[in-house]
Motif scaffolding. Sequence first.
Motif, PDB file in Angstrom:
ATOM      1  N   ARG A 101      -4.313 -56.708   3.571  1.00 15.82           N
ATOM      2  CA  ARG A 101      -4.704 -57.141   4.707  1.00 15.82           C
ATOM      3  C   ARG A 101      -4.275 -58.709   4.888  1.00 15.82           C
ATOM      4  O   ARG A 101      -3.796 -59.401   5.945  1.00 15.82           O
ATOM      5  CB  ARG A 101      -5.549 -56.745   5.553  1.00 15.82           C
ATOM      6  CG  ARG A 101      -7.063 -57.294   5.205  1.00 15.82           C
ATOM      7  CD  ARG A 101      -8.063 -56.598   5.551  1.00 15.82           C
ATOM      8  NE  ARG A 101      -8.211 -55.266   5.048  1.00 15.82           N
ATOM      9  CZ  ARG A 101      -9.153 -54.133   5.186  1.00 15.82           C
ATOM     10  NH1 ARG A 101     -10.066 -54.614   6.141  1.00 15.82           N
ATOM     11  NH2 ARG A 101      -9.107 -53.158   4.638  1.00 15.82           N
ATOM     12  N   THR A 126      -4.509 -51.960   9.700  1.00 13.85           N
ATOM     13  CA  THR A 126      -4.656 -53.470   9.445  1.00 13.85           C
ATOM     14  C   THR A 126      -3.417 -54.193   9.927  1.00 13.85           C
ATOM     15  O   THR A 126      -3.322 -55.185  10.401  1.00 13.85           O
ATOM     16  CB  THR A 126      -5.182 -53.783   8.182  1.00 13.85           C
ATOM     17  OG1 THR A 126      -4.211 -53.520   7.333  1.00 13.85           O
ATOM     18  CG2 THR A 126      -6.734 -53.512   7.636  1.00 13.85           C
ATOM     19  N   ASP A 214       5.712 -52.007   2.793  1.00 13.01           N
ATOM     20  CA  ASP A 214       4.035 -52.127   2.814  1.00 13.01           C
ATOM     21  C   ASP A 214       3.921 -51.175   1.800  1.00 13.01           C
ATOM     22  O   ASP A 214       3.999 -49.748   1.891  1.00 13.01           O
ATOM     23  CB  ASP A 214       3.343 -51.728   4.177  1.00 13.01           C
ATOM     24  CG  ASP A 214       1.942 -51.447   3.868  1.00 13.01           C
ATOM     25  OD1 ASP A 214       1.254 -51.388   2.769  1.00 13.01           O
ATOM     26  OD2 ASP A 214       1.026 -51.264   4.674  1.00 13.01           O
ATOM     27  N   ARG A 217       0.915 -47.693  -1.660  1.00 13.97           N
ATOM     28  CA  ARG A 217       1.057 -46.458  -2.400  1.00 13.97           C
ATOM     29  C   ARG A 217       2.681 -46.176  -2.792  1.00 13.97           C
ATOM     30  O   ARG A 217       2.956 -44.930  -2.721  1.00 13.97           O
ATOM     31  CB  ARG A 217       0.504 -45.312  -1.695  1.00 13.97           C
ATOM     32  CG  ARG A 217      -0.844 -45.486  -1.413  1.00 13.97           C
ATOM     33  CD  ARG A 217      -1.730 -44.392  -0.813  1.00 13.97           C
ATOM     34  NE  ARG A 217      -2.963 -44.863  -0.222  1.00 13.97           N
ATOM     35  CZ  ARG A 217      -3.470 -45.330   0.747  1.00 13.97           C
ATOM     36  NH1 ARG A 217      -2.309 -45.948   1.691  1.00 13.97           N
ATOM     37  NH2 ARG A 217      -4.826 -45.779   0.995  1.00 13.97           N
ATOM     38  N   LYS A 257      -4.738 -49.647  -4.232  1.00 13.80           N
ATOM     39  CA  LYS A 257      -4.510 -48.364  -4.313  1.00 13.80           C
ATOM     40  C   LYS A 257      -3.625 -48.283  -5.758  1.00 13.80           C
ATOM     41  O   LYS A 257      -4.437 -47.799  -6.725  1.00 13.80           O
ATOM     42  CB  LYS A 257      -3.431 -47.994  -3.127  1.00 13.80           C
ATOM     43  CG  LYS A 257      -4.348 -47.996  -1.779  1.00 13.80           C
ATOM     44  CD  LYS A 257      -4.731 -49.058  -1.198  1.00 13.80           C
ATOM     45  CE  LYS A 257      -5.256 -49.068   0.267  1.00 13.80           C
ATOM     46  NZ  LYS A 257      -5.613 -50.244   0.913  1.00 13.80           N
ATOM     47  N   ARG A 404      -9.635 -37.725   6.985  1.00 13.64           N
ATOM     48  CA  ARG A 404      -8.937 -37.792   5.937  1.00 13.64           C
ATOM     49  C   ARG A 404      -9.938 -37.733   4.586  1.00 13.64           C
ATOM     50  O   ARG A 404     -11.085 -38.407   4.761  1.00 13.64           O
ATOM     51  CB  ARG A 404      -8.480 -39.346   5.856  1.00 13.64           C
ATOM     52  CG  ARG A 404      -7.820 -39.578   4.667  1.00 13.64           C
ATOM     53  CD  ARG A 404      -6.998 -41.014   4.668  1.00 13.64           C
ATOM     54  NE  ARG A 404      -8.189 -41.875   4.392  1.00 13.64           N
ATOM     55  CZ  ARG A 404      -7.987 -43.280   4.088  1.00 13.64           C
ATOM     56  NH1 ARG A 404      -6.645 -43.473   4.126  1.00 13.64           N
ATOM     57  NH2 ARG A 404      -8.885 -44.008   3.814  1.00 13.64           N
TER      58      ARG A 404
HETATM   59  N1  F0G Z   1      -1.359 -50.831   3.983  1.00 11.43           N
HETATM   60  C1  F0G Z   1      -1.859 -49.630   3.868  1.00 11.43           C
HETATM   61  C2  F0G Z   1      -0.666 -48.472   3.701  1.00 11.43           C
HETATM   62  C3  F0G Z   1      -3.230 -49.434   3.667  1.00 11.43           C
HETATM   63  O1  F0G Z   1      -3.513 -48.055   3.323  1.00 11.43           O
HETATM   64  C4  F0G Z   1      -3.840 -50.257   3.632  1.00 11.43           C
HETATM   65  C5  F0G Z   1      -5.547 -50.065   3.367  1.00 11.43           C
HETATM   66  C6  F0G Z   1      -3.700 -51.646   3.918  1.00 11.43           C
HETATM   67  C7  F0G Z   1      -2.405 -51.793   4.016  1.00 11.43           C
HETATM   68  C8  F0G Z   1      -4.641 -52.747   3.610  1.00 11.43           C
HETATM   69  O2  F0G Z   1      -5.046 -53.047   2.386  1.00 11.43           O
HETATM   70  O3  F0G Z   1      -7.192 -52.679   2.407  1.00 11.43           O
HETATM   71  O4  F0G Z   1      -6.361 -54.147   0.735  1.00 11.43           O
HETATM   72  O5  F0G Z   1      -6.480 -54.862   3.022  1.00 11.43           O
HETATM   73  N2  F0G Z   1      -6.287 -48.980   3.176  1.00 11.43           N
HETATM   74  C9  F0G Z   1      -7.236 -48.559   3.117  1.00 11.43           C
HETATM   75  C10 F0G Z   1      -7.399 -47.120   3.329  1.00 11.43           C
HETATM   76  C11 F0G Z   1      -8.367 -49.513   3.539  1.00 11.43           C
HETATM   77  O6  F0G Z   1      -8.692 -46.691   3.342  1.00 11.43           O
HETATM   78  O7  F0G Z   1      -6.498 -46.462   3.569  1.00 11.43           O
HETATM   79  P1  F0G Z   1      -6.400 -53.788   1.998  1.00 11.43           P
END
Ligand code: F0G
Length: 457
Positions: A101, A126, A214, A217, A257, A404
């Motif tokens: 984020r 985020t 983004d 993953r 991730k 989830r």
């Molecule tokens: N983009 C995706 C697709 C995410 O899943 C997340 C975070 C972020 C951006 C932001 O990244 O947490 O490092 O600031 N996903 C976590 C989740 C929090 O539980 O899916 P971050």
Amino acid sequence: MELPFSESYRIKMVETIRKSNLEERQKWIKDAKYNLFLLKSEQVFIDLLTDSGTGAMSDKQWSEMMLGDESYAGASSYYKMKEAIFNITGFDYFLPTHQGRAAENVLFSVLVKEGNLVPGNSHFDTTKGHIEFRKAFAIDCTIDEAFDTTCNHPFKGNVDLEKLEDVLKKSADKVPFIIMTLTNNSAGGQPVSMENLRMVRQIADRYGKIVLFDSARFAENAYFIKLREEKYKDVSIRAIALEIFSYADIITMSSKKDAIVNIGGFIGMRDDELFRQCCMFNIMFEGYITYGGLAGRDMNAIAQGLYEGTDFEYLNTRVKQVEYLGNRLMEFGIPIQQPIGGHAVFVDAKRFLPGLKKEEFQAQTLAIQLYLESGVRGVEIGALMADRDPITRENRYPKLEFLRLAIPRRVYTNNHMDVVAVALKNVFDRRNELTRGMRIIREAPIMRHFTIELDLV
Ligand code: F0G
């Protein structure tokens, strides 16, 4: 006889986890205002809240932590991370940030202006938050198949090219970039096909638009491309990843991730001018441009994690475990998003609790019930996470309400998955008794689900 499937690693260090009883959990969840984020982790037995920053680092990553230097400017760890990002993604400009984020915050400070429209497949919360905070709008153009959990489309993360082009036809001047989230987290950890990415690139080129991936993953997405897109079955994950990234102008990545670290992120860019503009915001918000809020050791661990996270054997172990849990749930007749996602199983709470109104937050109610049953913590991906409409301030009810169950990387065994599956089955068996949902007591204006306070209706 074919050898059975097993993990591609062995376990060298363990952490004790503690079971609890129903009475304890009833007290703890009430004290946490029925918000699972507000629990202490010791109050959780099996923690499937997130797969972010919760993975187990390898022996090689830990040794990289020891090697990492702590220089403020020009750390050798920065150059190690730069080299790994170049090798895995092909991007030659990069800025480290403390997490995903933060990368969004820095980049969007340059690119997103009031009144802008940002179309793409489903935006993570985020990402949406950082767009809406700037009084711009996130437009979800994911294919309709993604919203039918029974439909077995192999690439439910895809963007609907017509929906996307429609936004551009009507308001191209308001679109700073197109965003593609790989995998599509909010739709169920669903992959985007290479074909879809290629078409998005073509549309963007036709309208002269930037494409942002983004990439939290991306490796799991590459794994699904290898398995499900015929043309790629003999192509290595690394080569698939390089082709994926060839269709993007910019990437953001939460390294928590697929780089299997506890903290870290980055922005990858190709454009010198954009890089310079982002540098200013990186220095303001994150730290200097060669560490961006990270210690040198974190950057070393990310570099190593990028290589490990794109190893086929590792990915096979990882995604197969998620599939194992999903299959167990399906054996019990529990409705989940199909096909099973890359990082999590998404339980369809509307079909699980059809008697409960959406205004009573079905997925959150289910998450609380699973916790009470067993100490397993999942997370709501539904109306609470969707926030209110920024203009009308009405609750937004997404088409799907998910519970989830996100699986940390290299952390739990399939015995843990069995506990989760049976716990959810027990809740499923008494689903007709679950007639009391949740109501909101207190909430923040953006990204409310992290700190929201709730009570029983
Ligand atoms: N983009 C995706 C697709 C995410 O899943 C997340 C975070 C972020 C951006 C932001 O990244 O947490 O490092 O600031 N996903 C976590 C989740 C929090 O539980 O899916 P971050």
